[in-house]
Design a protein around this motif. Structure first.
Motif, PDB file in Angstrom:
ATOM      1  N   GLY A  58       8.024  13.546  -0.462  1.00 26.12           N
ATOM      2  CA  GLY A  58       6.903  12.758   0.039  1.00 26.12           C
ATOM      3  C   GLY A  58       6.110  12.005  -1.008  1.00 26.12           C
ATOM      4  N   SER A  59       6.523  12.049  -2.280  1.00 27.48           N
ATOM      5  CA  SER A  59       5.771  11.335  -3.316  1.00 27.48           C
ATOM      6  C   SER A  59       6.053   9.832  -3.294  1.00 27.48           C
ATOM      7  CB  SER A  59       6.091  11.906  -4.701  1.00 27.48           C
ATOM      8  OG  SER A  59       7.465  11.761  -5.017  1.00 27.48           O
ATOM      9  N   VAL A  60       7.149   9.438  -2.646  1.00 25.96           N
ATOM     10  CA  VAL A  60       7.413   8.013  -2.423  1.00 25.96           C
ATOM     11  C   VAL A  60       7.735   7.802  -0.942  1.00 25.96           C
ATOM     12  CG1 VAL A  60       8.250   7.640  -4.774  1.00 25.96           C
ATOM     13  CG2 VAL A  60       9.877   8.158  -2.965  1.00 25.96           C
TER      14      VAL A  60
ATOM     15  N   CYS B 271      14.515   9.132  -7.418  1.00 24.23           N
ATOM     16  CA  CYS B 271      13.892   8.461  -6.267  1.00 24.23           C
ATOM     17  C   CYS B 271      14.142   9.241  -4.982  1.00 24.23           C
ATOM     18  CB  CYS B 271      14.447   7.050  -6.113  1.00 24.23           C
ATOM     19  SG  CYS B 271      13.805   5.832  -7.282  1.00 24.23           S
ATOM     20  N   ILE B 272      15.372   9.696  -4.791  1.00 24.48           N
ATOM     21  CA  ILE B 272      15.721  10.434  -3.580  1.00 24.48           C
ATOM     22  C   ILE B 272      14.927  11.730  -3.492  1.00 24.48           C
ATOM     23  CG2 ILE B 272      17.587  11.525  -2.277  1.00 24.48           C
ATOM     24  CD1 ILE B 272      17.795   8.470  -2.475  1.00 24.48           C
ATOM     25  N   ALA B 273      14.771  12.401  -4.632  1.00 25.30           N
ATOM     26  CA  ALA B 273      13.971  13.638  -4.662  1.00 25.30           C
ATOM     27  C   ALA B 273      12.524  13.330  -4.294  1.00 25.30           C
ATOM     28  CB  ALA B 273      14.048  14.282  -6.043  1.00 25.30           C
TER      29      ALA B 273
ATOM     30  N   GLY C  65       0.799  -1.224   0.000  1.00 26.07           N
ATOM     31  CA  GLY C  65       0.000   0.000   0.000  1.00 26.07           C
ATOM     32  C   GLY C  65       0.830   1.272   0.000  1.00 26.07           C
ATOM     33  N   LYS C  66       2.144   1.136   0.062  1.00 26.87           N
ATOM     34  CA  LYS C  66       3.044   2.298   0.065  1.00 26.87           C
ATOM     35  C   LYS C  66       3.689   2.467  -1.316  1.00 26.87           C
ATOM     36  CE  LYS C  66       2.622   2.878   4.585  1.00 26.87           C
ATOM     37  NZ  LYS C  66       1.930   4.047   5.178  1.00 26.87           N
ATOM     38  N   ASN C  67       4.275   3.633  -1.526  1.00 26.86           N
ATOM     39  CA  ASN C  67       4.950   3.929  -2.790  1.00 26.86           C
ATOM     40  C   ASN C  67       6.440   3.607  -2.678  1.00 26.86           C
ATOM     41  OD1 ASN C  67       2.578   4.961  -4.029  1.00 26.86           O
ATOM     42  ND2 ASN C  67       2.857   6.903  -2.956  1.00 26.86           N
ATOM     43  N   LEU C  68       6.876   2.656  -3.493  1.00 29.80           N
ATOM     44  CA  LEU C  68       8.263   2.203  -3.494  1.00 29.80           C
ATOM     45  C   LEU C  68       8.941   2.637  -4.781  1.00 29.80           C
ATOM     46  CD1 LEU C  68      10.601   0.400  -2.364  1.00 29.80           C
ATOM     47  CD2 LEU C  68       9.527  -1.508  -3.587  1.00 29.80           C
ATOM     48  N   CYS C  69      10.123   3.214  -4.668  1.00 33.81           N
ATOM     49  CA  CYS C  69      10.817   3.726  -5.847  1.00 33.81           C
ATOM     50  C   CYS C  69      12.150   3.007  -6.078  1.00 33.81           C
ATOM     51  CB  CYS C  69      11.080   5.228  -5.697  1.00 33.81           C
ATOM     52  SG  CYS C  69      11.716   6.021  -7.193  1.00 33.81           S
ATOM     53  N   SER C  70      12.450   2.755  -7.349  1.00 36.57           N
ATOM     54  CA  SER C  70      13.757   2.251  -7.751  1.00 36.57           C
ATOM     55  C   SER C  70      13.943   2.579  -9.227  1.00 36.57           C
ATOM     56  CB  SER C  70      13.878   0.747  -7.508  1.00 36.57           C
ATOM     57  OG  SER C  70      15.237   0.341  -7.576  1.00 36.57           O
TER      58      SER C  70
END
Length: 284
Positions: A193-195, A186-188, A152-157
């Protein structure tokens, strides 16, 4: 007539002398190939690194280079007989590392190069020189404590990342996977808070978190979701260079330079590094 005979004999002698010189050259050190020129201590050596990974391999705006991989490569080159001013760092992106070695573009590669059987079929490895783990980078106030919390969370890679797929396919299938072109994106996203989390090797995450603008804002989850044995890639069959690099790595650990490099490049992110790995020992 006599003059023509002397001239012909002289020509034959000259040809034989040149041939002997050329053949004799085969017995000399072949350091002019595979990304280096001149003998030990002479000429330059070309070394493959990453240009875009803070804390590991980064080309700075002033043209200089910094990071743990850079420090390791510089130390190894010194042991091979090349001072810092004799090193030429070459950007080697992940997809081109094996080809760069095969073409002879570089003598060796130190670029978050995890040792695995598929790669060992194409190149030889010295090391490992660092044991990293897949992990999560979170905001310091994040409540996420395990990978399953990513449902349910936003994961970035980055696009095509095996790290992200590992979590999405097997651990947290309901995570909203966002794939972008660079970890900087991803860090940005984590900062604005977008991820909710970024995933890749903990060493890479620690490097980004150690940047001045991010100090104190992020934390590593410390989950150790995989083992990544970083090795130094060498052209297949160049066992002499592998042996020399292994000796250099052992010396780097024994004289304290390895630990100093870890602290200098990862310290600000509170990176809990593994002890220096033993040469030739791969942690599965």
């Amino acid at each position: 007539m006599k003059l023509r005979k002397v001239t012909a004999a002289s020509t034959v002698a000259l040809v034989l002398a040149l041939t002997a010189t050329a053949c004799g050259g085969d017995n000399k050190d072949d350091s002019s190939s595979s990304g280096s020129s001149g003998g030990s201590g002479g000429g330059k050596i070309k070394i493959g690194i990453k240009y875009d990974q803070p804390g590991l391999g980064l080309k700075k705006p002033d043209g200089s280079f910094a990071g743990f991989d850079v420090d390791v490569a510089t130390y190894v080159a010194k042991q091979l007989g090349y001072d810092k001013d004799k090193i030429e760092f070459v950007e080697t992106k992940s997809a081109d590392r094996e080809n760069a070695l095969e073409r002879g573009d570089v003598k060796f590669i130190a670029a978050t190069y995890s040792i695995n059987d598929k790669r060992k079929a194409k190149v030889d490895f010295a090391g490992p020189y660092l044991l990293a783990h897949q992990d999560l980078l979170l905001k310091t106030d994040s409540k996420i404590s395990k990978a399953e919390d990513l449902n349910g969370k936003n994961l970035c890679s980055v696009t095509g990342s095996t790290s992200a797929q590992n979590i999405h396919d097997t651990i947290a299938p309901k995570a909203n996977l966002k794939e972008v072109s660079s970890y900087s994106e991803c860090i940005a996203g984590l900062q604005n808070g977008s991820v909710d989390a970024v995933t890749t090797d903990d060493s890479i995450l620690a490097g980004f978190a150690s940047q001045e603008q991010y100090k104190g804002k992020f934390k590593l989850a410390g989950l150790k979701l995989s083992n990544e044995n970083y090795g130094i890639g060498v052209k297949k069959g160049d066992t002499a260079t592998v042996d020399k690099i292994n000796k250099a790595l052992e010396k780097m650990v024994s004289d304290g330079s390895w630990q100093k490099a870890v602290e200098a490049n990862f310290g600000p992110a509170n990176y809990k590094n593994e002890p220096a790995p033993k040469i030739g020992v791969i942690v599965k």
